[in-house]
Design a protein around this motif. Structure first.
Motif, PDB file in Angstrom:
ATOM      1  N   ASN A  53       0.825  -1.212   0.000  1.00  0.00           N
ATOM      2  CA  ASN A  53       0.000   0.000   0.000  1.00  0.00           C
ATOM      3  C   ASN A  53       0.856   1.257   0.000  1.00  0.00           C
ATOM      4  OD1 ASN A  53      -2.543  -1.226  -0.071  1.00  0.00           O
ATOM      5  ND2 ASN A  53      -2.613  -1.480   2.139  1.00  0.00           N
ATOM      6  N   VAL A  54       1.944   1.243   0.791  1.00  0.00           N
ATOM      7  CA  VAL A  54       2.849   2.397   0.776  1.00  0.00           C
ATOM      8  C   VAL A  54       3.486   2.553  -0.606  1.00  0.00           C
ATOM      9  CG1 VAL A  54       4.995   3.329   1.732  1.00  0.00           C
ATOM     10  CG2 VAL A  54       3.308   2.279   3.251  1.00  0.00           C
ATOM     11  N   TYR A  55       3.863   1.435  -1.193  1.00  0.00           N
ATOM     12  CA  TYR A  55       4.432   1.488  -2.547  1.00  0.00           C
ATOM     13  C   TYR A  55       3.393   1.993  -3.552  1.00  0.00           C
ATOM     14  CZ  TYR A  55       6.822   0.015  -6.807  1.00  0.00           C
ATOM     15  OH  TYR A  55       7.427   0.003  -8.034  1.00  0.00           O
ATOM     16  N   HIS A  56       2.130   1.601  -3.340  1.00  0.00           N
ATOM     17  CA  HIS A  56       1.046   2.065  -4.227  1.00  0.00           C
ATOM     18  C   HIS A  56       0.908   3.592  -4.150  1.00  0.00           C
ATOM     19  CE1 HIS A  56      -2.737   1.307  -6.488  1.00  0.00           C
ATOM     20  NE2 HIS A  56      -3.081   2.461  -5.934  1.00  0.00           N
TER      21      HIS A  56
ATOM     22  N   MET B  10      -7.125   4.686   3.436  1.00  0.00           N
ATOM     23  CA  MET B  10      -8.045   4.131   4.434  1.00  0.00           C
ATOM     24  C   MET B  10      -7.625   2.727   4.847  1.00  0.00           C
ATOM     25  SD  MET B  10     -11.719   5.459   2.960  1.00  0.00           S
ATOM     26  CE  MET B  10     -12.610   4.484   4.169  1.00  0.00           C
ATOM     27  N   HIS B  11      -7.152   1.957   3.871  1.00  0.00           N
ATOM     28  CA  HIS B  11      -6.707   0.596   4.170  1.00  0.00           C
ATOM     29  C   HIS B  11      -5.468   0.608   5.073  1.00  0.00           C
ATOM     30  CE1 HIS B  11      -5.509  -3.661   2.668  1.00  0.00           C
ATOM     31  NE2 HIS B  11      -6.328  -3.719   3.708  1.00  0.00           N
TER      32      HIS B  11
ATOM     33  N   GLN C 120      -6.587   1.352   8.596  1.00  0.00           N
ATOM     34  CA  GLN C 120      -7.202   0.164   9.195  1.00  0.00           C
ATOM     35  C   GLN C 120      -6.134  -0.831   9.642  1.00  0.00           C
ATOM     36  OE1 GLN C 120      -9.152  -2.548   6.540  1.00  0.00           O
ATOM     37  NE2 GLN C 120     -10.678  -3.149   8.070  1.00  0.00           N
ATOM     38  N   LEU C 121      -5.158  -1.084   8.795  1.00  0.00           N
ATOM     39  CA  LEU C 121      -4.090  -2.021   9.133  1.00  0.00           C
ATOM     40  C   LEU C 121      -3.288  -1.528  10.333  1.00  0.00           C
ATOM     41  CD1 LEU C 121      -2.740  -2.968   5.577  1.00  0.00           C
ATOM     42  CD2 LEU C 121      -3.993  -4.459   7.134  1.00  0.00           C
ATOM     43  N   CYS C 122      -2.993  -0.227  10.355  1.00  0.00           N
ATOM     44  CA  CYS C 122      -2.222   0.329  11.473  1.00  0.00           C
ATOM     45  C   CYS C 122      -2.991   0.221  12.780  1.00  0.00           C
ATOM     46  CB  CYS C 122      -1.862   1.787  11.187  1.00  0.00           C
ATOM     47  SG  CYS C 122      -0.624   1.989   9.892  1.00  0.00           S
ATOM     48  N   PHE C 123      -4.299   0.432  12.710  1.00  0.00           N
ATOM     49  CA  PHE C 123      -5.111   0.307  13.925  1.00  0.00           C
ATOM     50  C   PHE C 123      -5.070  -1.124  14.450  1.00  0.00           C
ATOM     51  CE2 PHE C 123      -9.187  -0.936  15.798  1.00  0.00           C
ATOM     52  CZ  PHE C 123      -9.200  -0.113  16.919  1.00  0.00           C
ATOM     53  N   PHE C 124      -5.286  -2.102  13.559  1.00  0.00           N
ATOM     54  CA  PHE C 124      -5.297  -3.492  13.987  1.00  0.00           C
ATOM     55  C   PHE C 124      -3.924  -3.932  14.501  1.00  0.00           C
ATOM     56  CE2 PHE C 124      -9.004  -4.391  10.944  1.00  0.00           C
ATOM     57  CZ  PHE C 124      -9.919  -4.250  11.975  1.00  0.00           C
ATOM     58  N   LEU C 125      -2.866  -3.438  13.883  1.00  0.00           N
ATOM     59  CA  LEU C 125      -1.519  -3.860  14.269  1.00  0.00           C
ATOM     60  C   LEU C 125      -1.033  -3.175  15.539  1.00  0.00           C
ATOM     61  CD1 LEU C 125       0.585  -4.086  10.980  1.00  0.00           C
ATOM     62  CD2 LEU C 125       0.111  -5.915  12.588  1.00  0.00           C
ATOM     63  N   PHE C 126      -1.275  -1.875  15.636  1.00  0.00           N
ATOM     64  CA  PHE C 126      -0.633  -1.073  16.681  1.00  0.00           C
ATOM     65  C   PHE C 126      -1.493  -0.835  17.905  1.00  0.00           C
ATOM     66  CE2 PHE C 126       1.648   1.025  12.867  1.00  0.00           C
ATOM     67  CZ  PHE C 126       2.473  -0.079  12.745  1.00  0.00           C
TER      68      PHE C 126
END
Length: 217
Positions: free
Chosen positions: A100-103, A122-123, A126-132
Motif C-alpha cells: 500500500n505504501v508502494y502504491h 483508508m486501508h 485500518q491495518l495500522c489500527f489493527f496492528l498497533f
C-alpha cells in the motif's frame, strides 16, 4: 459468496477487533482501580455492598486483591491474545502495508490513477489500527501501573501507621513482579517500540521495492 480466503481474512479482522476490546476493558479496569486507590488517601478502609450486606475492608489490601485478580485474568488470556494472534497479524499485514505504501508512491509518480489513493490510505489506517492498537493499550497498562506505584511510594513516605506501611510495601513489591508487561512467545515485547520496529521494517522493504522496480529511474 465469499471465498475461503476472504472468509479467513474477515475472521482475522473480527478476532483483532475483539482482542482490542478485551485489552481496552482491562485498561479501563486498571484505571478505575488506580482512581479508587488514590481516592481520599486519609481513608484507610473501603466500604462496599454485596448480597444486600455492607462490608468494610482494608483499602490497600482490597485494591491489591483486585490487582492480583486482574493479573490472573491476563495470564489466562495472554497466550490467546499475544502469541500466535499478534504474530500472524504482523505476518499477514506487513506485506499489505508495504504494497500500500508502494502504491501511494506509484500514485505520486502518476503510474496509477489518483482516485485509488483514498482507498489505499483508508486501508493503511485500518491495518495500522489493527496492528498497533494492542501495543498502545499495553503501553497504557504500564502508565497506570507506574502511576499506582508512584502514589504508593508517596503513601509509604507520608504514612505513620506501621501496619498500613506494611500493606503499601507489599503492594509495591507485588506490582514490581507483575508489571502488566507482555512478550510474544517470551521474545518480542508488546509495547510502543513494536510499531516503530514494524515501521522501520516496512520502510526497508519499500526501499528494496523501489530499487528492484526502478521507480525513480
Amino acid at each position: 459468496m465469499m471465498s475461503k480466503a476472504q472468509f479467513a481474512l474477515l475472521a482475522l479482522d473480527i478476532n483483532r477487533v475483539w482482542r482490542f476490546i478485551l485489552l481496552d476493558a482491562v485498561r479501563y479496569r486498571l484505571k478505575l482501580l488506580r482512581l479508587k486507590l488514590e481516592e481520599d488517601p486519609k481513608c484507610n478502609y473501603y466500604l462496599y455492598i454485596k448480597d444486600k450486606q455492607s462490608y468494610k475492608e482494608n483499602k490497600i489490601r482490597f485494591c491489591l486483591y483486585l490487582y492480583r485478580s486482574m493479573a490472573d485474568t491476563m495470564d489466562l488470556i495472554t497466550p490467546e491474545l499475544f502469541n500466535a494472534s499478534i504474530f500472524f497479524s504482523v505476518a499477514c499485514s506487513l506485506p499489505k502495508l508495504i504494497m500500500n505504501v508502494y502504491h501511494i508512491l506509484l500514485v505520486i509518480e502518476g503510474r496509477v490513477p489518483y482516485e485509488t489513493m483514498w482507498f489505499v490510505s483508508m486501508h493503511i489506517c485500518q491495518l495500522c489500527f489493527f496492528l498497533f492498537s494492542p501495543c498502545i493499550v499495553v503501553e497504557l497498562y504500564r502508565v497506570e501501573v507506574d502511576n499506582m506505584r508512584l502514589f504508593l511510594m508517596h503513601r509509604l513516605i507520608d504514612e505513620k501507621d506501621p501496619r498500613i506501611k506494611e500493606d503499601v510495601e507489599l503492594f509495591l513489591h507485588y506490582t514490581s513482579i507483575r508489571t502488566y508487561r507482555f512478550k510474544i512467545w517470551r521474545c518480542f515485547p508488546v509495547n510502543i517500540s513494536l510499531p516503530i520496529d514494524i515501521a522501520q521494517l516496512c520502510t526497508s522493504y519499500v526501499i528494496v521495492l523501489i530499487n528492484f522496480t526502478h521507480l525513480y529511474d
